[in-house]
Design a protein around this motif. Structure first.
Motif, PDB file in Angstrom:
ATOM      1  N   VAL A  47       0.906  -1.209  -0.125  1.00 23.01           N
ATOM      2  CA  VAL A  47       0.150   0.125  -0.085  1.00 23.01           C
ATOM      3  C   VAL A  47       0.741   1.216  -0.081  1.00 23.01           C
ATOM      4  O   VAL A  47       1.569   1.456   0.995  1.00 23.01           O
ATOM      5  CB  VAL A  47      -0.952   0.243   1.047  1.00 23.01           C
ATOM      6  CG1 VAL A  47      -1.846   1.226   1.295  1.00 23.01           C
ATOM      7  CG2 VAL A  47      -1.808  -1.188   1.353  1.00 23.01           C
ATOM      8  N   GLY A  48       1.027   1.998  -1.103  1.00 21.68           N
ATOM      9  CA  GLY A  48       1.937   3.021  -1.391  1.00 21.68           C
ATOM     10  C   GLY A  48       1.148   4.373  -1.856  1.00 21.68           C
ATOM     11  O   GLY A  48       0.266   4.270  -2.137  1.00 21.68           O
ATOM     12  N   ASN A  49       2.279   5.432  -1.907  1.00 22.27           N
ATOM     13  CA  ASN A  49       1.702   6.488  -2.658  1.00 22.27           C
ATOM     14  C   ASN A  49       2.709   6.937  -3.790  1.00 22.27           C
ATOM     15  O   ASN A  49       4.028   6.371  -3.808  1.00 22.27           O
ATOM     16  CB  ASN A  49       2.020   7.591  -1.543  1.00 22.27           C
ATOM     17  CG  ASN A  49       0.943   7.661  -0.342  1.00 22.27           C
ATOM     18  OD1 ASN A  49       1.448   8.054   0.929  1.00 22.27           O
ATOM     19  ND2 ASN A  49      -0.408   7.420  -0.625  1.00 22.27           N
ATOM     20  N   ILE A 156      -4.277   7.606  -3.298  1.00 21.71           N
ATOM     21  CA  ILE A 156      -4.203   9.219  -3.483  1.00 21.71           C
ATOM     22  C   ILE A 156      -5.682   9.902  -2.950  1.00 21.71           C
ATOM     23  O   ILE A 156      -6.672   9.285  -2.920  1.00 21.71           O
ATOM     24  CB  ILE A 156      -4.337   9.303  -5.142  1.00 21.71           C
ATOM     25  CG1 ILE A 156      -3.165   8.798  -5.791  1.00 21.71           C
ATOM     26  CG2 ILE A 156      -4.493  10.972  -5.427  1.00 21.71           C
ATOM     27  CD1 ILE A 156      -3.175   8.949  -7.112  1.00 21.71           C
ATOM     28  N   ASP A 157      -5.218  11.161  -2.243  1.00 19.00           N
ATOM     29  CA  ASP A 157      -6.478  11.788  -1.896  1.00 19.00           C
ATOM     30  C   ASP A 157      -7.159  12.552  -3.104  1.00 19.00           C
ATOM     31  O   ASP A 157      -6.308  13.492  -3.647  1.00 19.00           O
ATOM     32  CB  ASP A 157      -5.939  12.938  -1.092  1.00 19.00           C
ATOM     33  CG  ASP A 157      -7.128  13.758  -0.250  1.00 19.00           C
ATOM     34  OD1 ASP A 157      -8.022  13.946  -0.973  1.00 19.00           O
ATOM     35  OD2 ASP A 157      -6.740  14.326   0.698  1.00 19.00           O
ATOM     36  N   SER A 158      -8.446  12.155  -3.472  1.00 19.32           N
ATOM     37  CA  SER A 158      -9.074  12.638  -4.684  1.00 19.32           C
ATOM     38  C   SER A 158      -9.307  14.269  -4.764  1.00 19.32           C
ATOM     39  O   SER A 158      -9.468  14.754  -5.679  1.00 19.32           O
ATOM     40  CB  SER A 158     -10.077  12.005  -4.881  1.00 19.32           C
ATOM     41  OG  SER A 158     -11.051  12.368  -3.978  1.00 19.32           O
ATOM     42  N   GLU A 159      -9.143  14.857  -3.384  1.00 18.01           N
ATOM     43  CA  GLU A 159      -9.379  16.244  -3.226  1.00 18.01           C
ATOM     44  C   GLU A 159      -8.115  17.047  -3.710  1.00 18.01           C
ATOM     45  O   GLU A 159      -8.003  18.007  -4.121  1.00 18.01           O
ATOM     46  CB  GLU A 159      -9.844  16.741  -1.934  1.00 18.01           C
ATOM     47  CG  GLU A 159     -11.177  15.939  -1.331  1.00 18.01           C
ATOM     48  CD  GLU A 159     -12.420  16.716  -2.037  1.00 18.01           C
ATOM     49  OE1 GLU A 159     -12.083  17.632  -2.900  1.00 18.01           O
ATOM     50  OE2 GLU A 159     -13.307  16.055  -1.899  1.00 18.01           O
ATOM     51  N   ARG A 160      -6.750  16.611  -3.156  1.00 21.64           N
ATOM     52  CA  ARG A 160      -5.665  17.051  -3.657  1.00 21.64           C
ATOM     53  C   ARG A 160      -4.699  16.511  -4.664  1.00 21.64           C
ATOM     54  O   ARG A 160      -4.105  17.410  -5.291  1.00 21.64           O
ATOM     55  CB  ARG A 160      -4.787  16.692  -2.191  1.00 21.64           C
ATOM     56  CG  ARG A 160      -5.086  17.308  -0.902  1.00 21.64           C
ATOM     57  CD  ARG A 160      -4.429  17.128   0.318  1.00 21.64           C
ATOM     58  NE  ARG A 160      -3.349  17.890   0.236  1.00 21.64           N
ATOM     59  CZ  ARG A 160      -2.057  17.698   0.784  1.00 21.64           C
ATOM     60  NH1 ARG A 160      -1.551  16.528   1.010  1.00 21.64           N
ATOM     61  NH2 ARG A 160      -1.238  18.633   0.796  1.00 21.64           N
ATOM     62  N   ALA A 195      -9.559  15.423  -8.473  1.00 19.96           N
ATOM     63  CA  ALA A 195      -8.150  15.938  -8.784  1.00 19.96           C
ATOM     64  C   ALA A 195      -7.303  14.945  -9.385  1.00 19.96           C
ATOM     65  O   ALA A 195      -6.072  14.971  -9.805  1.00 19.96           O
ATOM     66  CB  ALA A 195      -7.533  16.450  -7.235  1.00 19.96           C
ATOM     67  N   ALA A 196      -7.393  13.501  -8.771  1.00 27.70           N
ATOM     68  CA  ALA A 196      -6.880  12.400  -9.378  1.00 27.70           C
ATOM     69  C   ALA A 196      -7.484  11.743 -10.640  1.00 27.70           C
ATOM     70  O   ALA A 196      -7.151  10.567 -11.129  1.00 27.70           O
ATOM     71  CB  ALA A 196      -6.536  11.435  -8.402  1.00 27.70           C
ATOM     72  N   ASN A 197      -8.504  12.293 -11.207  1.00 28.24           N
ATOM     73  CA  ASN A 197      -9.109  11.511 -12.347  1.00 28.24           C
ATOM     74  C   ASN A 197      -8.332  11.261 -13.743  1.00 28.24           C
ATOM     75  O   ASN A 197      -8.561  10.297 -14.134  1.00 28.24           O
ATOM     76  CB  ASN A 197     -10.330  12.466 -12.785  1.00 28.24           C
ATOM     77  CG  ASN A 197     -11.571  12.352 -11.967  1.00 28.24           C
ATOM     78  OD1 ASN A 197     -11.622  11.768 -10.769  1.00 28.24           O
ATOM     79  ND2 ASN A 197     -12.538  12.862 -12.165  1.00 28.24           N
TER      80      ASN A 197
END
Length: 338
Positions: A47-49, A156-160, A195-197
């Motif tokens: 589980v990563g970034n 991923i934070d979909s807002e940032r 933001a990650a679309n």
């Protein structure tokens, strides 16, 4: 460290100046990511970034822990123990260790799942297997080639999103996005943002699934705070996300205070926060990860309320099928290579 504001602006002089350093850092990391890792002998789910800072890895690991147990597995979390002094390998013991020893995230997760802390991940694998692990859940380490990963889920934070899309230090990415996309098996988008679309679209072209999820406050935490003005503080990758979660739960957030990610609070800082909350007749509230950094320390005032959240997937069946398929393929590959 605090994330520089220019990382989340489309264009900035600071980012342009640092681009050559980012190109060098990114080339080195991409080359390392291409190396072949050691086979642990049991399935490894990472589980990563793509980027530095927080996005929701820890709640994702805990959600996967629950799912794996439902599937009859015995998961053990493998962590580097960021912020802790122990090199390991060591099993985290909440009766004996503090965040200064093993890091805040491992200490927090150890309430729910066995956690191995090891700077050398291969030594961590050996200890995890000695504890009866049937699956290893890697908390972070996506860019580290030391260990072969059977599945890599990127959070991923979909807002940032990913900010300016540039590589550290010009931006928040840990490696060039193209190199990271190539090694991704699924994307976990937390929240209802867009933001990650673009990243999700790129992975869809590679037939890699997108999993939507949301952080939901635990009912008990909400009940403890409803009707009370709170003073919220946090030293995590995105404190504003925590404050938004409080407000979304119907909590009256009277004031907030932000600190750098993994900030190691001094007793004087905590005492000052508690005194300010008492003076304004507010309840002092923080994240479970921040409270983990205060675990086992003397001189910490009573009355700091943790606000617990858990990750809920929009399509749990899709996640279950994804994990089941990767476990089957991992074991089939090892069996056929004998």
């Amino acid at each position: 460290m605090r994330e520089p504001a220019f990382w989340y602006r489309p264009r900035s002089p600071e980012s342009q100046i640092l681009r050559p350093l980012g190109a060098l850092y990114g080339a080195i990391t991409a080359r390392r990511m291409a190396l072949e890792g050691f086979d642990a002998g049991i399935p490894v789910i990472c589980v990563g970034n793509y980027h530095v800072g927080g996005a929701g890895k820890t709640p994702t690991v805990l959600a996967l822990t629950k799912l794996l147990r439902e599937l009859g597995e015995t998961p053990v979390v493998l962590s580097r123990g960021y912020g802790g002094s122990l090199k390991g390998p060591v099993m985290v013991d909440r009766e004996r260790h503090t965040a200064a020893d093993v890091g805040d995230e491992p200490l927090m997760m150890a309430r729910d799942v066995p956690v191995t802390v090891a700077r050398d991940r291969l030594e961590g694998v050996a200890l995890a297997k000695s504890q009866g692990a049937s699956v290893i859940l890697m908390d972070d380490g996506f860019q580290n080639p030391r260990l072969l990963k059977d599945a890599s889920l990127i959070v991923i934070d979909s807002e940032r999103g990913l900010g300016n899309g540039k590589v550290f230090p010009a931006g928040p990415l840990r490696a060039p996005l193209k190199a990271q996309l190539a090694r991704t098996d699924a994307l976990v988008l937390i929240g209802g943002g867009r933001a990650a679309n673009d990243v999700a679209s790129e992975l869809a072209k590679r037939n890699k699934p997108e999993l939507r999820a949301r952080l939901k406050p635990e009912a008990e935490s909400v009940a403890r705070l409803l009707g009370k003005p709170v003073f919220a503080f946090a030293g995590i990758g995105d404190p504003e996300r925590f404050f938004r979660s409080l407000r979304a739960g119907g909590i009256e957030v009277a004031r907030t205070r932000s600190f750098a990610d993994h900030h190691m609070f001094s007793n004087d800082e905590i005492a000052a926060l508690a005194a300010e909350a008492r003076r304004e007749q507010q309840t002092l509230v923080t994240t479970e990860k921040d409270l983990a950094r205060l675990h086992g320390r003397e001189g910490v005032p009573d009355g700091i309320v943790p606000f617990a959240v858990q990750l809920e997937f929009d399509d749990p069946a899709k996640l279950r099928q994804l994990i089941s398929d990767h476990l089957y393929k991992a074991r089939e590959r090892r069996f056929s290579s004998r």
